[in-house]
Design a protein around this motif. Structure first.
Motif, PDB file in Angstrom:
ATOM      1  N   LYS A 103       0.838  -1.214   0.000  1.00  0.00           N
ATOM      2  CA  LYS A 103       0.000   0.000   0.000  1.00  0.00           C
ATOM      3  C   LYS A 103       0.869   1.258   0.000  1.00  0.00           C
ATOM      4  O   LYS A 103       1.900   1.305   0.685  1.00  0.00           O
ATOM      5  CB  LYS A 103      -0.916  -0.002   1.214  1.00  0.00           C
ATOM      6  N   THR A 104       0.421   2.239  -0.755  1.00  0.00           N
ATOM      7  CA  THR A 104       1.164   3.513  -0.836  1.00  0.00           C
ATOM      8  C   THR A 104       0.202   4.676  -0.596  1.00  0.00           C
ATOM      9  O   THR A 104      -1.013   4.478  -0.559  1.00  0.00           O
ATOM     10  CB  THR A 104       1.781   3.702  -2.236  1.00  0.00           C
ATOM     11  N   ASP A 105       0.780   5.884  -0.530  1.00  0.00           N
ATOM     12  CA  ASP A 105      -0.080   7.073  -0.549  1.00  0.00           C
ATOM     13  C   ASP A 105      -0.545   7.267  -1.993  1.00  0.00           C
ATOM     14  O   ASP A 105      -0.203   6.463  -2.871  1.00  0.00           O
ATOM     15  CB  ASP A 105       0.666   8.301   0.017  1.00  0.00           C
ATOM     16  N   SER A 106      -1.296   8.342  -2.260  1.00  0.00           N
ATOM     17  CA  SER A 106      -1.812   8.480  -3.631  1.00  0.00           C
ATOM     18  C   SER A 106      -1.090   9.584  -4.391  1.00  0.00           C
ATOM     19  O   SER A 106      -1.675  10.262  -5.223  1.00  0.00           O
ATOM     20  CB  SER A 106      -3.315   8.689  -3.619  1.00  0.00           C
ATOM     21  N   ARG A 112       4.767   6.903  -2.053  1.00  0.00           N
ATOM     22  CA  ARG A 112       5.593   6.365  -0.960  1.00  0.00           C
ATOM     23  C   ARG A 112       4.906   5.142  -0.373  1.00  0.00           C
ATOM     24  O   ARG A 112       3.697   5.163  -0.137  1.00  0.00           O
ATOM     25  CB  ARG A 112       5.757   7.407   0.146  1.00  0.00           C
ATOM     26  N   ILE A 113       5.718   4.127  -0.084  1.00  0.00           N
ATOM     27  CA  ILE A 113       5.159   2.903   0.493  1.00  0.00           C
ATOM     28  C   ILE A 113       4.729   3.176   1.934  1.00  0.00           C
ATOM     29  O   ILE A 113       5.479   3.760   2.716  1.00  0.00           O
ATOM     30  CB  ILE A 113       6.202   1.767   0.453  1.00  0.00           C
ATOM     31  N   ARG A 114       3.490   2.745   2.261  1.00  0.00           N
ATOM     32  CA  ARG A 114       3.003   2.899   3.640  1.00  0.00           C
ATOM     33  C   ARG A 114       3.034   1.584   4.382  1.00  0.00           C
ATOM     34  O   ARG A 114       3.321   1.539   5.569  1.00  0.00           O
ATOM     35  CB  ARG A 114       1.574   3.431   3.628  1.00  0.00           C
ATOM     36  N   SER A 115       2.685   0.502   3.691  1.00  0.00           N
ATOM     37  CA  SER A 115       2.698  -0.799   4.375  1.00  0.00           C
ATOM     38  C   SER A 115       2.816  -1.926   3.356  1.00  0.00           C
ATOM     39  O   SER A 115       2.457  -1.766   2.186  1.00  0.00           O
ATOM     40  CB  SER A 115       1.411  -0.981   5.189  1.00  0.00           C
ATOM     41  N   THR A 140      -3.219   2.213  -3.777  1.00  0.00           N
ATOM     42  CA  THR A 140      -3.722   3.087  -2.713  1.00  0.00           C
ATOM     43  C   THR A 140      -4.780   2.338  -1.912  1.00  0.00           C
ATOM     44  O   THR A 140      -5.226   1.266  -2.318  1.00  0.00           O
ATOM     45  CB  THR A 140      -4.377   4.357  -3.303  1.00  0.00           C
ATOM     46  N   GLU A 141      -5.189   2.961  -0.819  1.00  0.00           N
ATOM     47  CA  GLU A 141      -6.231   2.373   0.028  1.00  0.00           C
ATOM     48  C   GLU A 141      -7.484   2.111  -0.801  1.00  0.00           C
ATOM     49  O   GLU A 141      -8.142   1.094  -0.637  1.00  0.00           O
ATOM     50  CB  GLU A 141      -6.517   3.380   1.159  1.00  0.00           C
TER      51      GLU A 141
END
Ligand code: ADP
Ligand code: ASP
Ligand code: MG
Length: 407
Positions: A103-106, A112-115, A140-141
């Motif tokens: 998962k990344t930001d948009s 950027r990788i978030r998780s 993205t989410e």
């Protein structure tokens, strides 16, 4: 369970023959560990072709659609390579970012990788010995595909190694390791056996594209040792690792260069509090990265501000500067795209003086004019005319004793 993460770049997966070499490296990896995660880039030239296609279709390609398009390059390489693995009798499958998920930001184009769902990765590893993962992409989410910026597959690989606690992450490319400068422009460049995270960070951010800068940030933060090696040789490569005292003994360890620079000057701005904020605030709001900045001393209550940005961001920067010049009353806006920066980098600079003076003297001797200078604790960066960049790299390489020699 010992998991080895290996990343293979564009030239390593460009052809069927090259992929056979990758297959050998993965097979070798399986001998050294229980499982292998192979993170692949798109085949050489593919990402450029897809970006050009987007530009052919639209004057202003939608950034989310552009990422969904560009990420297909990696889908091609991972599926083709997985076919070779399966033909060789290896239990393998391909994985796209959303199937993990990563998962990344948009922030499309430079997300950027978030998780990363490491639990899910581990459960895939119960059924497969090799997972072939698309580098460069995330989601993205709300399930949109993103890309991590050019060269981003390195970051995918190191981030996966970090969440899986891998002992080492191997980055396979078309050169034998990290050199004292780009071996493709300086024949006397030497391969380094080891380089400190901080030096590698500076080298990557100053233009040495051998590693994506965020991959080094991840490696440093999560203490992942990264080994840069060639797919096409058995050389042990370069270990990017924590600094030690032997590294500090070397004054300058590498020279980097970056031609993707444009210089902008705002002339005769009022020298009052708030001027710099008025110039750089709108740039940062638009996500434009400013690199070097120089502000002149005041002259009759006025000052000049000069800075550099990436060339592709120049049109948008100039547009913003026209509005800012109107607001602040700047006399004129100048710009120059025929500039490039060269940097000398070394953790040894922390304890030594005179490095900058030596660099300036060496460039002066060759008649190279210095346009801008910036320094950090372990780096000196000099902006020069682009036509001199290769000469400047070779001069600095020689000046700091980095040239290859028999002894
Ligand atoms: P990949 O497609 O495998 O990710 P890249 O093209 O992104 O490969 O990175 C490898 C290239 O980086 C090399 O071919 C070389 O031209 C360039 N490079 C720039 N600076 C250096 C350096 N200091 N050491 C090694 N390679 C460098
Ligand atoms: N394919 C992407 C690029 O060309 C990512 C990578 O190769 O690392 O930038
Ligand atoms: Mg790369």
């Amino acid at each position: 369970m010992k998991i080895l993460v290996q990343k293979f770049g564009g030239t390593s997966v460009a052809t069927r023959d090259a992929m056979q070499k990758v297959l050998n490296k993965v097979t070798d990896g399986l001998k050294r560990s229980d499982k292998v995660i192979a993170v692949l880039s798109a085949r050489a030239g593919e990402t450029n072709k897809l970006l050009a296609l987007a530009d052919e279709w639209s004057m202003t390609p939608d950034s989310a659609e552009c990422d969904a398009l560009v990420s297909t390059g990696e889908q091609v390489s991972i599926t083709l390579f997985t076919m070779l693995l399966k033909d060789a009798g290896i239990r393998a499958r391909s994985l796209l970012s959303w199937q993990i998920p990563i998962k990344t930001d948009s922030d499309f184009g430079r997300a950027r990788i978030r998780s990363i769902d490491s639990g899910n990765l581990r459960s895939y590893l119960e059924s497969y010995d090799v997972l072939v993962i698309a580098g460069f992409q995330g989601c993205t989410e709300d399930k949109r595909i993103t890309t991590l910026g050019r060269g981003g597959s390195d970051t995918s690989a190191v981030a996966i190694a970090a969440v899986l606690d891998s002992a080492e992450c191997e980055i396979y490319t078309d050169v034998d390791g990290v050199y004292t400068t780009d071996p493709n422009i300086c024949s006397s460049a030497r391969k380094m056996d080891r380089v400190a995270y901080d030096e590698m960070l500076e080298m990557a951010s100053m233009g040495a594209k051998v590693l994506h800068i965020r991959s080094v940030e991840f490696a440093k933060k999560y203490k992942v040792p990264v080994r840069v090696r060639s797919t096409f040789s058995d050389d042990p490569g370069t270990l990017v690792t924590q600094e030690d005292s032997s590294m500090e003994a070397v004054l300058v360890s590498g020279i980097a260069y970056d031609k993707d620079q444009a210089r902008v000057t705002l002339r005769a701005l009022p020298d009052v509090p708030g001027t710099a904020a008025a110039v750089f605030g709108p740039l940062s709001e638009k996500g434009i990265l400013v690199d070097m900045i120089v502000q002149n001393t005041s002259n009759d209550g006025h000052t000049d501000i000069t800075f550099t940005v990436s060339r592709k961001e120049l049109p948008q920067t100039l547009e913003l500067m026209h509005t800012i010049a109107d607001k602040t009353g700047a006399a004129e806006i100048l710009h120059d795209v025929n500039v490039a920066k060269v940097s000398a980098i070394g953790v040894g600079m922390r304890n030594h003086s005179g490095v900058a003076a030596r660099a300036f003297a060496a460039l002066t001797q060759e008649g190279i004019n210095i346009l801008m200078i910036s320094t950090s604790e372990i780096k000196i960066t000099i902006l020069i005319q682009e036509k001199y960049v290769e000469l400047a790299v070779r001069i600095l390489h020689d000046t700091f004793g980095l040239d290859w020699s028999i002894d």
